[in-house]
Scaffold this motif. Structure first.
Motif, PDB file in Angstrom:
ATOM      1  N   TYR A  52      23.155  31.086  34.364  1.00 55.50           N
ATOM      2  CA  TYR A  52      23.124  32.447  33.825  1.00 55.50           C
ATOM      3  C   TYR A  52      24.162  33.315  34.534  1.00 55.50           C
ATOM      4  O   TYR A  52      24.984  33.983  33.886  1.00 55.50           O
ATOM      5  N   ILE A  53      24.142  33.310  35.854  1.00 57.46           N
ATOM      6  CA  ILE A  53      25.106  34.094  36.638  1.00 57.46           C
ATOM      7  C   ILE A  53      26.523  33.607  36.353  1.00 57.46           C
ATOM      8  O   ILE A  53      27.462  34.400  36.258  1.00 57.46           O
ATOM      9  N   SER A  54      26.688  32.303  36.185  1.00 62.35           N
ATOM     10  CA  SER A  54      28.009  31.752  35.863  1.00 62.35           C
ATOM     11  C   SER A  54      28.491  32.247  34.507  1.00 62.35           C
ATOM     12  O   SER A  54      29.680  32.504  34.320  1.00 62.35           O
ATOM     13  N   GLY A  55      27.564  32.387  33.552  1.00 63.95           N
ATOM     14  CA  GLY A  55      27.925  32.928  32.243  1.00 63.95           C
ATOM     15  C   GLY A  55      28.391  34.365  32.335  1.00 63.95           C
ATOM     16  O   GLY A  55      29.366  34.771  31.675  1.00 63.95           O
ATOM     17  N   ILE A  56      27.728  35.145  33.171  1.00 59.96           N
ATOM     18  CA  ILE A  56      28.146  36.531  33.387  1.00 59.96           C
ATOM     19  C   ILE A  56      29.526  36.550  34.041  1.00 59.96           C
ATOM     20  O   ILE A  56      30.407  37.328  33.642  1.00 59.96           O
ATOM     21  N   PHE A  57      29.731  35.705  35.031  1.00 55.16           N
ATOM     22  CA  PHE A  57      31.015  35.614  35.727  1.00 55.16           C
ATOM     23  C   PHE A  57      32.126  35.265  34.732  1.00 55.16           C
ATOM     24  O   PHE A  57      33.192  35.876  34.723  1.00 55.16           O
ATOM     25  N   PHE A  58      31.865  34.294  33.863  1.00 55.96           N
ATOM     26  CA  PHE A  58      32.830  33.906  32.844  1.00 55.96           C
ATOM     27  C   PHE A  58      33.122  35.077  31.907  1.00 55.96           C
ATOM     28  O   PHE A  58      34.280  35.366  31.582  1.00 55.96           O
ATOM     29  N   ALA A  59      32.082  35.773  31.469  1.00 60.55           N
ATOM     30  CA  ALA A  59      32.246  36.910  30.558  1.00 60.55           C
ATOM     31  C   ALA A  59      33.041  38.045  31.206  1.00 60.55           C
ATOM     32  O   ALA A  59      33.822  38.727  30.526  1.00 60.55           O
ATOM     33  N   VAL A  60      32.868  38.241  32.498  1.00 56.72           N
ATOM     34  CA  VAL A  60      33.664  39.245  33.203  1.00 56.72           C
ATOM     35  C   VAL A  60      35.140  38.852  33.152  1.00 56.72           C
ATOM     36  O   VAL A  60      36.014  39.697  32.932  1.00 56.72           O
ATOM     37  N   GLY A  61      35.433  37.582  33.319  1.00 57.34           N
ATOM     38  CA  GLY A  61      36.822  37.111  33.217  1.00 57.34           C
ATOM     39  C   GLY A  61      37.397  37.354  31.838  1.00 57.34           C
ATOM     40  O   GLY A  61      38.530  37.834  31.696  1.00 57.34           O
ATOM     41  N   VAL A  62      36.627  37.048  30.794  1.00 59.61           N
ATOM     42  CA  VAL A  62      37.069  37.303  29.419  1.00 59.61           C
ATOM     43  C   VAL A  62      37.298  38.802  29.227  1.00 59.61           C
ATOM     44  O   VAL A  62      38.304  39.224  28.639  1.00 59.61           O
ATOM     45  N   SER A  63      36.385  39.608  29.731  1.00 56.17           N
ATOM     46  CA  SER A  63      36.489  41.061  29.566  1.00 56.17           C
ATOM     47  C   SER A  63      37.702  41.632  30.291  1.00 56.17           C
ATOM     48  O   SER A  63      38.385  42.518  29.754  1.00 56.17           O
ATOM     49  N   PHE A  64      37.964  41.157  31.497  1.00 60.26           N
ATOM     50  CA  PHE A  64      39.191  41.577  32.192  1.00 60.26           C
ATOM     51  C   PHE A  64      40.420  41.172  31.374  1.00 60.26           C
ATOM     52  O   PHE A  64      41.378  41.934  31.252  1.00 60.26           O
ATOM     53  N   ALA A  83      33.825  47.427  39.213  1.00 60.34           N
ATOM     54  CA  ALA A  83      32.606  47.831  39.917  1.00 60.34           C
ATOM     55  C   ALA A  83      31.565  46.711  39.894  1.00 60.34           C
ATOM     56  O   ALA A  83      30.870  46.482  40.894  1.00 60.34           O
ATOM     57  N   LEU A  84      31.473  45.990  38.784  1.00 59.57           N
ATOM     58  CA  LEU A  84      30.543  44.856  38.713  1.00 59.57           C
ATOM     59  C   LEU A  84      30.918  43.776  39.722  1.00 59.57           C
ATOM     60  O   LEU A  84      30.061  43.215  40.405  1.00 59.57           O
ATOM     61  N   VAL A  85      32.215  43.500  39.814  1.00 67.22           N
ATOM     62  CA  VAL A  85      32.692  42.474  40.747  1.00 67.22           C
ATOM     63  C   VAL A  85      32.451  42.914  42.195  1.00 67.22           C
ATOM     64  O   VAL A  85      31.997  42.118  43.024  1.00 67.22           O
ATOM     65  N   VAL A  86      32.741  44.165  42.496  1.00 66.42           N
ATOM     66  CA  VAL A  86      32.518  44.672  43.856  1.00 66.42           C
ATOM     67  C   VAL A  86      31.024  44.624  44.194  1.00 66.42           C
ATOM     68  O   VAL A  86      30.648  44.239  45.310  1.00 66.42           O
ATOM     69  N   ALA A  87      30.160  44.967  43.233  1.00 67.08           N
ATOM     70  CA  ALA A  87      28.711  44.879  43.472  1.00 67.08           C
ATOM     71  C   ALA A  87      28.306  43.447  43.817  1.00 67.08           C
ATOM     72  O   ALA A  87      27.490  43.221  44.721  1.00 67.08           O
ATOM     73  N   GLY A  88      28.896  42.474  43.118  1.00 69.43           N
ATOM     74  CA  GLY A  88      28.629  41.071  43.447  1.00 69.43           C
ATOM     75  C   GLY A  88      29.105  40.723  44.847  1.00 69.43           C
ATOM     76  O   GLY A  88      28.433  39.998  45.588  1.00 69.43           O
ATOM     77  N   GLY A 100      24.168  33.339  56.511  1.00 67.89           N
ATOM     78  CA  GLY A 100      25.315  32.860  57.268  1.00 67.89           C
ATOM     79  C   GLY A 100      26.560  32.751  56.412  1.00 67.89           C
ATOM     80  O   GLY A 100      26.557  33.084  55.223  1.00 67.89           O
ATOM     81  N   VAL A 101      27.623  32.267  57.018  1.00 63.70           N
ATOM     82  CA  VAL A 101      28.927  32.167  56.359  1.00 63.70           C
ATOM     83  C   VAL A 101      28.892  31.031  55.329  1.00 63.70           C
ATOM     84  O   VAL A 101      28.507  29.905  55.664  1.00 63.70           O
ATOM     85  N   PRO A 102      29.303  31.328  54.084  1.00 66.83           N
ATOM     86  CA  PRO A 102      29.308  30.284  53.052  1.00 66.83           C
ATOM     87  C   PRO A 102      30.541  29.396  53.164  1.00 66.83           C
ATOM     88  O   PRO A 102      31.384  29.581  54.047  1.00 66.83           O
ATOM     89  N   SER A 103      30.668  28.485  52.221  1.00 68.11           N
ATOM     90  CA  SER A 103      31.811  27.565  52.192  1.00 68.11           C
ATOM     91  C   SER A 103      33.104  28.324  51.895  1.00 68.11           C
ATOM     92  O   SER A 103      33.095  29.485  51.486  1.00 68.11           O
ATOM     93  N   ALA A 104      34.213  27.630  52.074  1.00 70.11           N
ATOM     94  CA  ALA A 104      35.539  28.251  51.913  1.00 70.11           C
ATOM     95  C   ALA A 104      35.743  28.843  50.519  1.00 70.11           C
ATOM     96  O   ALA A 104      36.326  29.919  50.376  1.00 70.11           O
ATOM     97  N   GLY A 105      35.265  28.180  49.488  1.00 67.55           N
ATOM     98  CA  GLY A 105      35.410  28.694  48.130  1.00 67.55           C
ATOM     99  C   GLY A 105      34.711  30.031  47.949  1.00 67.55           C
ATOM    100  O   GLY A 105      35.218  30.934  47.280  1.00 67.55           O
ATOM    101  N   HIS A 106      33.561  30.152  48.566  1.00 70.42           N
ATOM    102  CA  HIS A 106      32.821  31.408  48.463  1.00 70.42           C
ATOM    103  C   HIS A 106      33.454  32.498  49.328  1.00 70.42           C
ATOM    104  O   HIS A 106      33.419  33.672  48.962  1.00 70.42           O
ATOM    105  N   VAL A 107      34.035  32.118  50.427  1.00 69.83           N
ATOM    106  CA  VAL A 107      34.764  33.090  51.257  1.00 69.83           C
ATOM    107  C   VAL A 107      35.968  33.607  50.470  1.00 69.83           C
ATOM    108  O   VAL A 107      36.277  34.805  50.486  1.00 69.83           O
ATOM    109  N   PHE A 108      36.644  32.714  49.726  1.00 68.87           N
ATOM    110  CA  PHE A 108      37.742  33.125  48.850  1.00 68.87           C
ATOM    111  C   PHE A 108      37.231  34.131  47.815  1.00 68.87           C
ATOM    112  O   PHE A 108      37.851  35.169  47.559  1.00 68.87           O
ATOM    113  N   GLY A 109      36.081  33.836  47.205  1.00 69.97           N
ATOM    114  CA  GLY A 109      35.482  34.749  46.233  1.00 69.97           C
ATOM    115  C   GLY A 109      35.189  36.106  46.846  1.00 69.97           C
ATOM    116  O   GLY A 109      35.440  37.148  46.236  1.00 69.97           O
ATOM    117  N   PHE A 110      34.664  36.074  48.049  1.00 67.91           N
ATOM    118  CA  PHE A 110      34.370  37.300  48.794  1.00 67.91           C
ATOM    119  C   PHE A 110      35.644  38.137  48.945  1.00 67.91           C
ATOM    120  O   PHE A 110      35.638  39.352  48.726  1.00 67.91           O
TER     121      PHE A 110
END
Length: 140
Positions: A52-64, A83-88, A100-110
């Motif tokens: 579900y969250i991945s679908g929202i993430f994908f839709a944000v990409g389409v919307s951008f 603002a949605l992305v910053v809230a995430g 704690g600190v997530p994996s490198a991919g999530h740090v990149f997302g951060f």
């Protein structure tokens, strides 16, 4: 810099940034948490929420991406999406503190969520002002 050149550069940068939510979101929808190297079987509710969250993430990409053709007039939509992305990203801060600190991919997302996206929001707003100032008064 010429506003037409800057417009094209901003469009290209936003298009490149859209690759992240489109590719990661799409893969996460299809593969579920296994995309992150987790066991193929996770609790059903966790899998459902992840997709579900991945679908929202994908839709944000389409919307951008829909902002790209008229980037100079897409300020309100661009700011809402940002603002949605910053809230995430701020929600990731909660996880960082609690777990704690997530994996490198999530740090990149951060970094994208709390660094690149706010900078793109500022650039788009600043550019839109310059674009309007550049137009002849009959088109402003």
């Amino acid at each position: 810099m010429n506003v037409r050149v800057e417009r094209r550069i901003l469009q290209i940068v936003v298009a490149l940034a859209c690759i992240v939510p489109l590719s990661v979101g799409g893969q996460s929808i299809v593969q579920g948490p296994a995309f992150l190297g987790h066991p193929p079987v996770v609790p059903t509710d966790l899998d459902s929420h992840f997709r579900y969250i991945s679908g929202i993430f994908f839709a944000v990409g389409v919307s951008f991406a829909t902002c790209i053709p008229r980037i100079e007039t897409s300020g309100p939509r661009f700011r809402l999406l940002g603002a949605l992305v910053v809230a995430g990203g701020l929600a990731r801060v909660v996880s960082l503190v609690a777990v704690g600190v997530p994996s490198a991919g999530h740090v990149f997302g951060f970094g994208m969520e709390l660094g690149a996206v706010p900078l793109l929001m500022l650039w788009q707003a600043s550019f839109a002002r310059r674009w309007r100032a550049h137009l002849p008064s009959s088109q402003a």
